[in-house]
Design a protein around this motif. Structure first.
Motif, PDB file in Angstrom:
ATOM      1  N   VAL A  90       1.011  -0.781  -0.097  1.00 18.05           N
ATOM      2  CA  VAL A  90      -0.076   0.116  -0.061  1.00 18.05           C
ATOM      3  C   VAL A  90       1.044   0.980   0.145  1.00 18.05           C
ATOM      4  O   VAL A  90       1.952   1.223   0.599  1.00 18.05           O
ATOM      5  N   GLU A  91       0.479   2.038  -0.960  1.00 19.52           N
ATOM      6  CA  GLU A  91       1.071   3.229  -0.568  1.00 19.52           C
ATOM      7  C   GLU A  91       1.390   4.111   0.074  1.00 19.52           C
ATOM      8  O   GLU A  91       0.312   4.344   1.304  1.00 19.52           O
ATOM      9  N   SER A  92       2.569   4.176   1.194  1.00 17.67           N
ATOM     10  CA  SER A  92       2.396   5.017   2.094  1.00 17.67           C
ATOM     11  C   SER A  92       2.708   6.465   2.501  1.00 17.67           C
ATOM     12  O   SER A  92       3.601   7.362   1.103  1.00 17.67           O
ATOM     13  N   ASP A  93       2.203   7.709   3.065  1.00 17.52           N
ATOM     14  CA  ASP A  93       2.282   8.837   2.604  1.00 17.52           C
ATOM     15  C   ASP A  93       2.199   9.803   1.174  1.00 17.52           C
ATOM     16  O   ASP A  93       2.863  10.573   0.681  1.00 17.52           O
ATOM     17  N   PRO A  94       0.965   9.301   0.813  1.00 18.26           N
ATOM     18  CA  PRO A  94       1.061  10.046  -0.785  1.00 18.26           C
ATOM     19  C   PRO A  94       1.014  10.935  -0.791  1.00 18.26           C
ATOM     20  O   PRO A  94       0.388  12.204   0.076  1.00 18.26           O
ATOM     21  N   GLN A  95       1.906  11.427  -1.738  1.00 25.91           N
ATOM     22  CA  GLN A  95       1.509  12.534  -2.431  1.00 25.91           C
ATOM     23  C   GLN A  95       2.042  13.710  -4.072  1.00 25.91           C
ATOM     24  O   GLN A  95       2.741  12.642  -4.610  1.00 25.91           O
ATOM     25  N   PRO A  96       1.131  14.425  -4.077  1.00 23.81           N
ATOM     26  CA  PRO A  96       1.192  14.231  -5.632  1.00 23.81           C
ATOM     27  C   PRO A  96       1.924  14.964  -6.214  1.00 23.81           C
ATOM     28  O   PRO A  96       3.475  15.849  -5.131  1.00 23.81           O
ATOM     29  N   ARG A  97       2.582  14.292  -7.482  1.00 22.06           N
ATOM     30  CA  ARG A  97       3.574  14.833  -8.075  1.00 22.06           C
ATOM     31  C   ARG A  97       4.639  14.084  -7.577  1.00 22.06           C
ATOM     32  O   ARG A  97       6.528  14.347  -7.886  1.00 22.06           O
ATOM     33  N   ARG A  98       4.738  12.427  -6.889  1.00 17.38           N
ATOM     34  CA  ARG A  98       5.781  12.648  -5.966  1.00 17.38           C
ATOM     35  C   ARG A  98       6.543  10.961  -6.320  1.00 17.38           C
ATOM     36  O   ARG A  98       5.777  10.604  -6.994  1.00 17.38           O
TER      37      ARG A  98
END
Length: 219
Positions: free
Chosen positions: A158-166
């Motif tokens: 699972v994705e951790s700490d989702p941030q745009p364009r990262r």
């Protein structure tokens, strides 16, 4: 330099009309939308010219152990949209662009099903070596499908700490399919729009003769 353009040689043709003639406009839009998310690299369109010149999947796979840079190492990962993923009775249907992406990593020898749900990415990672059954169908004007069977459970992340364009950061998680059906090695079946799967399955077989042989045994 100019070398990147000179390597855009196509693999030997299989006859018939070009897949691009049947490409759905939605897929073209999706490919453009996906480019920034993958660090600016475009979705690969053709097999690199450095792949073995022989059209035999066995010849391509035979070259891999001794010189990986000549085969899988030069072929960028493929990203292609799927419409549905089903494992046992659990099903994920892509209702919007980018919600379900199949990825093939030729150097790492992995298949990945990436799911976007409520703004968070999840993925299922499969090692080619764990695939014990493989079947597919690519009818001309109907949905294509790919079905695989596994010897052992895949890896779930699972994705951790989702941030745009990262770049996406992942950590392992529990099986998120209904009743953990993927951990019980139920077959994975994916459906694709017409024309999407063809070139990717051909490329997979060129890189791994064992998978090509598994498919032939099912015929």
């Amino acid at each position: 330099g100019s070398s990147s353009h000179s390597q855009g040689q196509r693999a030997p043709g299989r006859g018939g009309p070009s897949l691009h003639q049947h490409q759905h406009p939605y897929l073209t839009t999706l490919a453009a939308a996906m480019a920034p998310a993958s660090g600016g690299d475009p979705v690969p369109a053709v097999v690199a010219a450095s792949a073995p010149s022989s059209s035999s999947p066995a010849a391509a796979a035979a070259a891999a152990p001794s010189s990986p840079s000549v085969s899988q190492g030069r072929i960028k990962a493929s990203n292609f949209p799927a419409s549905t993923l089903q494992i046992g009775t659990w099903k994920k249907v892509a209702r919007h662009e980018g919600e379900l992406i199949a990825k093939c990593y030729y150097a790492k020898k992995k298949l990945v099903w990436e799911i976007l749900e409520n703004g968070v990415k999840k993925k299922i990672e499969i090692n080619w070596a764990d695939i014990t059954g493989l079947n597919y169908s690519t009818p001309r004007n109907r949905s294509a499908y790919l079905e695989i069977e596994l010897a052992r459970p895949p890896v779930f992340c699972v994705e951790s700490d989702p941030q745009p364009r990262r770049h996406t950061m992942w950590h392992k998680c529990q099986d998120f399919t209904l009743d953990a059906q993927a951990s019980r090695c139920k077959p994975h079946r994916l459906f694709f729009a017409p024309g999407v799967l063809n070139k990717h399955i051909d490329r997979l077989f060129k890189c791994d003769a064992r998978l090509a042989q598994i498919y032939k045994q099912n015929l």
